[in-house]
Design an enzyme around this catalytic site. Structure first.
Site, PDB file in Angstrom:
ATOM      1  N   GLU A 120       0.783  -1.231   0.000  1.00 39.49           N
ATOM      2  CA  GLU A 120       0.000   0.000   0.000  1.00 39.49           C
ATOM      3  C   GLU A 120       0.819   1.287   0.000  1.00 39.49           C
ATOM      4  O   GLU A 120       0.369   2.304  -0.521  1.00 39.49           O
ATOM      5  CB  GLU A 120      -0.926   0.009   1.226  1.00 39.49           C
ATOM      6  CG  GLU A 120      -2.001  -1.055   1.218  1.00 39.49           C
ATOM      7  CD  GLU A 120      -3.008  -0.844   0.082  1.00 39.49           C
ATOM      8  OE1 GLU A 120      -3.504   0.283  -0.065  1.00 39.49           O
ATOM      9  OE2 GLU A 120      -3.271  -1.809  -0.647  1.00 39.49           O
ATOM     10  N   SER A 486     -52.551 -22.866  39.844  1.00 39.23           N
ATOM     11  CA  SER A 486     -52.409 -23.126  41.281  1.00 39.23           C
ATOM     12  C   SER A 486     -51.038 -22.780  41.831  1.00 39.23           C
ATOM     13  O   SER A 486     -50.843 -22.819  43.052  1.00 39.23           O
ATOM     14  CB  SER A 486     -52.724 -24.596  41.574  1.00 39.23           C
ATOM     15  OG  SER A 486     -54.088 -24.859  41.323  1.00 39.23           O
TER      16      SER A 486
END
Length: 843
Positions: A120, A486
């Site tokens: 690069e 219940s």
């Protein structure tokens, strides 16, 4: 003035030299002025030059007036994923839309750095932010490709790429390139070269949703950067130019050619020997297949619940704040216990599959209409299943029980066992049955949720919100509002105990009628199945889950007190209607588990949490589940004062003695009541089953002093589970499977009674105190230990009590016979007077 003159060749100038220079200069200026006045061409050139200069200055001002400040990079905080840890500190998940891992410059291996510089920006160490030679080449390339639609080569230095990736953006234009150059020059004045490289190597996009070299090393090679070979480092260095090309299987040759070019550049720059480069060229790329996250999918519902809570507190995106879930880089310690989580997931799945049984195919997971891009639609749906070797796919065609199926990786296979109702476009679960052939499998339509909590801390250590979190994220353990049946009764009994009743109080188990006013008249409650009669102890009523006794207890205690107790323990906020004493109100498994935790913890309730603490990206703790402070705990030296005591974090929501009495009765539910299936675990457990009207949901809640859990099973759109469905038959075995899978985690330590509780021997049937007889070990021993508050113990059993018991039993038998006849007559006329059924009653 002297008449003398200087000799030729002397050192002194003529005395009138200064005047001559001025005269000559004045003459040239005059000549220019004359030419400016007389020559139009000269004036035009001058105006053009001036206009050009003004234009250049203006263009420079235009480019630079709104450029970002390079000093921002000194405090730049890159978006980072949130990492989630379990109770043991191990990473269990991450919230990330991009793969990112931040490293320091010293962590990058030198060959990797040199590979990127060779690919690069080989002059990186010497230029000032812009490589003018490369820029000129980029301009020529841009002009030659202008109008062709082909993108010109970048010509950007690494500093320019940092400016582009972080500060400016990736717009393709000449002005962006010029702005990039200006900002790059400024960056070089703010950061040193190492800092610039650190930013670049951490931020550069490299494909496969990875940003930075560490994330890319994991994505392409499943390695850390310090494990990369020279060949692999060179491959990563080629990715900035075209990551979506070089990273694909069909472009392997192009990738190898470009990688070898990078290796040659490294040799040219003196960063690798020819022998090293040739050896690296001989190696294949060795890319690993793309994968999803590697985290355990068993944790799916839990980590999704954590994500929801974090987003509520910190936001989702970077715009929402510095500690957002997908950009803030948080470290989150949760209470997830992986062992228990696996047990909960497996037990709930087993229960769902057992209930589904042979009911056949339950329908598609999802559907699409257009098969043209079926693979994309399947990927986007994100439907997965983590069960055995099952996979989620889309039916491509189907006829006569056979067809083809496609999977998210693009592969297709023959398909068998295709249901008659299935059609092309259906998403289904399938399992391999032979080479190249899959068979359709059924995801149970019934679902449910389960959760486990530490009662002494409130930490939720496991939760499962359905069959598989990959099919849907809706968490039935925390989000589904269902009637608890219940399982709510223990809190009715707790209220009664707080207002004067005892476990030995005798309560009539008979039809209970209540006058509702002139419009409604008298309505009556009855037991499920029409059973009942006689008076019994409160203990027996809870163990056997008697509706009529519960309603009578709630009415005698006062429903306003009962619903206030429900609200106090966090179950729900209900109106004072008797049907809510039987569980007709809606709540969640999470709220019920937290309420039962208060019972197990002698009435002290801790807020239910899934997060212990949260740290920001720098390690600072920004939120704690336990917010208590102890400023004197870390003193350098003892100050001579008493040892610091940390205040208790929990809240006393139920009287300690009352909580223990309820737990002691609920142990009887496991020993000889509706949850007797758990008795052979031979552990000190308490619990309560529940079955809602229909029955539409079946429940079990309970546990020990160390772990409390709850589970329900039912359809998402409530409908009957069938007459045989009961909490003790379906839900309790799910809880039992969890205990069996984690048996070493369950202590045989009995429940500890708080100070003040008196253990008294009583007759189990009558509730009267018994002297001289020791309680037996058998489940239905006639004499048992019962827990009483001070001065509430019953008197001793006498012959008169036996006579009274028999008399009451006879009266109850006569009453029950009469009520049976009346009920039959009412049924014949259509007047059932079934208040429980009309009000959503449960049993």
């Amino acid at each position: 003035m002297s008449d003398e003159t200087n000799e030729p060749g002397g050192d002194q100038q003529p005395k009138d030299a200064t005047f001559r220079i001025r005269r000559e200069a004045s003459g040239r200026l005059a000549a220019f002025r004359t030419a400016w006045r007389t020559r139009k061409g000269l004036r035009r050139i001058g105006y053009l030059c001036l206009a050009g200069l003004v234009g250049m200055v203006g263009f420079w001002v235009y480019l630079s007036h709104d450029l970002p400040d390079a000093n921002k990079l000194l405090e730049y905080q890159p978006p980072l994923p949130t990492m989630v840890r379990g109770i043991d500190g191990e990473v269990i998940h991450s919230y990330a839309r991009e793969r990112r891992v931040q490293l320091r410059y010293v962590d990058f291996p030198r060959p990797l750095v040199n590979a990127f510089l060779s690919a690069e920006d080989r002059t990186f160490w010497s230029h000032g932010g812009v490589d003018f030679g490369g820029f000129v080449g980029a301009v020529v390339d841009y002009v030659s490709k202008y109008g062709s639609g082909e993108r010109a080569k970048g010509g950007s230095t690494i500093t320019q790429q940092v400016a582009k990736n972080i500060l400016i953006g990736d717009e393709y234009s000449v002005t962006r390139k010029l702005k990039e150059m200006i900002v790059a020059r400024r960056i070089e004045g703010v950061l040193n070269k190492q800092q610039i490289l650190e930013l670049y190597l951490n931020e550069i996009p490299l494909g496969r949703r990875s940003f930075g070299v560490q994330a890319a090393a994991r994505a392409y090679f499943d390695k850390d950067v310090d494990e990369l070979t020279l060949s692999q480092a060179a491959f990563l260095a080629i990715l900035p130019r075209a990551p979506e090309v070089y990273g694909r299987k069909q472009h392997v040759e192009r990738a190898i050619e470009r990688r070898n070019w990078v290796l040659d550049q490294m040799v040219r720059n003196g960063w690798a020997t020819r022998e090293e480069a040739e050896a690296a060229k001989a190696q294949p790329l060795g890319l690993v297949a793309q994968r999803g996250n590697d985290y355990d999918p068993a944790n799916g519902y839990f980590v999704e619940e954590v994500r929801r809570r974090l987003i509520e507190r910190y936001g989702e995106k970077a715009e929402d704040g510095p500690n957002s879930v997908y950009a803030g880089g948080l470290w989150v310690r949760t209470s997830l216990d992986s062992e228990v989580q696996h047990a909960v997931r497996d037990a709930l799945r087993k229960g769902l599959l057992n209930y589904h049984g042979n009911r056949g195919w339950a329908g598609p997971i999802a559907q699409i209409k257009d098969l043209e891009n079926w693979q994309t639609q399947l990927i986007v749906s994100n439907k997965t299943v983590d069960y055995k070797d099952w996979r989620v796919g889309v039916i491509l065609d189907a006829a006569d029980g056979k067809g083809r199926i496609g999977f998210s990786d693009g592969s297709t296979s023959a398909l068998t066992n295709v249901p008659e109702r299935a059609k092309a476009g259906d998403f289904v679960a399938a399992a391999p049955v032979s080479a190249g052939t899959y068979a359709v499998r059924t995801i149970p339509e019934v679902s449910g949720g389960m959760l486990m909590e530490q009662p002494w801390s409130g930490r939720i250590i496991a939760m499962q919100g359905g069959f598989d979190s990959g099919l849907a994220s809706f968490n039935r353990a925390t989000q589904a509002e269902r009637q608890p049946g219940s399982t709510i009764k223990p809190f009715v009994y707790a209220t009664a105990l707080q207002y004067g009743m005892t476990p030995a109080t005798q309560v009539l188990d008979g039809t209970f009628c209540v006058y509702q006013g002139g419009a409604l008249g008298e309505k009556c409650f009855r037991n499920f199945g029409g059973e009942g009669g006689g008076t019994h102890t409160m203990r027996w009523g809870l163990e056997q889950s008697r509706n009529l006794m519960t309603v009578r207890i709630a009415n005698d205690t006062g429903m306003s007190r009962v619903v206030n107790n429900f609200r106090h323990v966090g179950i729900g906020d209900y109106k004072p209607y008797l049907s809510f004493a039987l569980g007709a109100g809606e709540t969640t498994v999470a709220r019920m588990a937290n309420a039962y935790s208060a019972l197990a913890n002698n009435g002290v309730q801790y807020p239910a949490t899934v997060i212990d603490y949260v740290q920001d990206r720098n390690g600072k703790v920004i939120w704690r589940g336990d917010k208590r402070r102890c400023d004197t705990c870390n003193m350098a030296e003892w100050d001579g004062k008493p040892m610091p005591r940390i205040e208790r974090r929990g809240k006393q929501v139920i009287d300690a003695e009352t909580a223990y009495q309820v737990v002691h009765m609920l142990e009887g539910v496991v020993t000889r009541g509706t949850a007797v299936r758990l008795r052979d675990l031979d552990l000190p457990l308490f619990g309560k089953t529940g079955t809602t009207n229909g029955p539409t949901d079946v429940w079990f809640m309970g546990g020990s002093q160390d772990l409390v859990g709850g589970v329900y099973l039912g359809y998402d759109s409530p409908r009957s589970l069938g007459g045989y469905a009961q909490g003790g038959r379906i839900a309790a075995p799910i809880f039992k499977d969890v205990v069996l899978a984690t048996k070493p985690r369950w202590s045989d330590r009995p429940f500890i009674a708080p100070a003040g509780i008196r253990m008294v021997r009583i007759d189990r049937v009558t509730g009267k105190q018994v002297m001289g007889v020791e309680p037996g070990d058998e489940a239905k021993a006639s004499v048992i230990w019962e827990a009483f508050k001070p001065d509430t113990e019953p008197r001793q059993y006498t012959a008169e009590d036996e006579f009274t018991r028999r008399r009451d039993a006879l009266i109850a038998y006569i009453r029950e016979a009469r009520e049976t006849r009346e009920a039959a007559a009412a049924a014949a006329t259509g007047d059932t007077r079934d208040f429980a059924e009309e009000q959503g009653g449960v049993y």
